[in-house]
Design a protein around this motif. Structure first.
Motif, PDB file in Angstrom:
ATOM      1  N   GLU A   5      38.205  35.253  44.282  1.00 33.97           N
ATOM      2  CA  GLU A   5      38.745  34.023  43.691  1.00 33.97           C
ATOM      3  C   GLU A   5      40.249  33.903  43.965  1.00 33.97           C
ATOM      4  OE1 GLU A   5      37.922  34.307  39.491  1.00 33.97           O
ATOM      5  OE2 GLU A   5      35.799  34.694  39.849  1.00 33.97           O
ATOM      6  N   LEU A  39      46.251  38.343  37.711  1.00 30.12           N
ATOM      7  CA  LEU A  39      47.440  37.811  38.385  1.00 30.12           C
ATOM      8  C   LEU A  39      47.023  36.938  39.552  1.00 30.12           C
ATOM      9  CD1 LEU A  39      49.589  41.080  38.672  1.00 30.12           C
ATOM     10  CD2 LEU A  39      49.642  39.366  36.854  1.00 30.12           C
ATOM     11  N   ASP A  40      47.897  36.019  39.881  1.00 30.64           N
ATOM     12  CA  ASP A  40      47.697  35.201  41.053  1.00 30.64           C
ATOM     13  C   ASP A  40      47.847  36.084  42.297  1.00 30.64           C
ATOM     14  OD1 ASP A  40      47.047  32.666  41.719  1.00 30.64           O
ATOM     15  OD2 ASP A  40      49.104  31.945  41.872  1.00 30.64           O
ATOM     16  N   LYS A  99      49.135  36.154  45.135  1.00 31.41           N
ATOM     17  CA  LYS A  99      50.116  35.716  46.127  1.00 31.41           C
ATOM     18  C   LYS A  99      51.283  36.677  46.124  1.00 31.41           C
ATOM     19  CE  LYS A  99      49.223  30.771  45.905  1.00 31.41           C
ATOM     20  NZ  LYS A  99      49.174  29.901  44.742  1.00 31.41           N
ATOM     21  N   LYS A 148      37.292  39.317  41.510  1.00 36.91           N
ATOM     22  CA  LYS A 148      38.518  38.544  41.290  1.00 36.91           C
ATOM     23  C   LYS A 148      39.232  38.256  42.610  1.00 36.91           C
ATOM     24  CE  LYS A 148      38.604  37.575  37.048  1.00 36.91           C
ATOM     25  NZ  LYS A 148      38.092  36.231  36.779  1.00 36.91           N
ATOM     26  N   LYS A 189      48.585  35.107  50.764  1.00 40.66           N
ATOM     27  CA  LYS A 189      47.735  35.070  49.573  1.00 40.66           C
ATOM     28  C   LYS A 189      46.406  35.746  49.862  1.00 40.66           C
ATOM     29  CE  LYS A 189      45.507  30.641  50.378  1.00 40.66           C
ATOM     30  NZ  LYS A 189      45.124  29.345  49.841  1.00 40.66           N
ATOM     31  N   LYS A 194      42.467  36.197  43.105  1.00 43.39           N
ATOM     32  CA  LYS A 194      43.187  36.762  41.961  1.00 43.39           C
ATOM     33  C   LYS A 194      43.168  38.283  42.018  1.00 43.39           C
ATOM     34  CE  LYS A 194      43.322  32.667  39.841  1.00 43.39           C
ATOM     35  NZ  LYS A 194      44.573  31.939  39.645  1.00 43.39           N
TER      36      LYS A 194
END
Ligand SMILES: [Zn+2]
Length: 121
Positions: free
Chosen positions: A13, A48-49, A51, A10, A107, A15
């Motif tokens: 990606e 979750l994103d 960031k 993840k 990020k 995430k």
């Protein structure tokens, strides 16, 4: 697939895979057996994103063996957006505090032998 591998996939990606308590909604970064908030035993995956904002960091100018080619870099603790989770990662090309004010947005971009790789937004 191991939980660790799922987590790594993840991050590649951008995430973050977390474990959410099905009773109270508390989020956990790693696999736990009991919710750290309410003690319940049920969890579901949530993504979750990747960031967040920089909380603190350490600039590494004299790196450990094997990391010489990456210096200077910062080992950053960030506060993930939309959660109370903190996560740490590797941010290349940071030589002095002026390069990375606290509160900067970063990020997640990748994961390799350095751990989680970050990039400034
Ligand atoms: Zn809970």
């Amino acid at each position: 697939m191991s939980a660790k591998q799922e987590f790594v996939d993840k991050t590649k990606e951008g995430k973050v895979l977390v474990k959410k308590c099905t009773k109270c909604g508390h989020l956990h970064l790693s696999t736990v057996y009991f919710c750290q908030n309410c003690g319940a035993r049920g969890f579901e995956n949530e993504v979750l994103d990747g960031k967040g904002s920089v909380i603190t960091y350490t600039i590494i100018t004299v790196p450990p063996a094997g990391f010489e080619r990456y210096a200077p870099y910062a080992w950053v603790v960030l506060d993930l957006d939309n959660s109370e989770l903190h996560i740490s990662g590797f941010l290349p090309n940071i030589a002095e505090p002026a390069d990375l004010p606290v509160g900067s947005k970063v990020k997640i971009t990748d994961f390799d032998d350095r751990g989680i790789i970050l990039e400034k937004l």
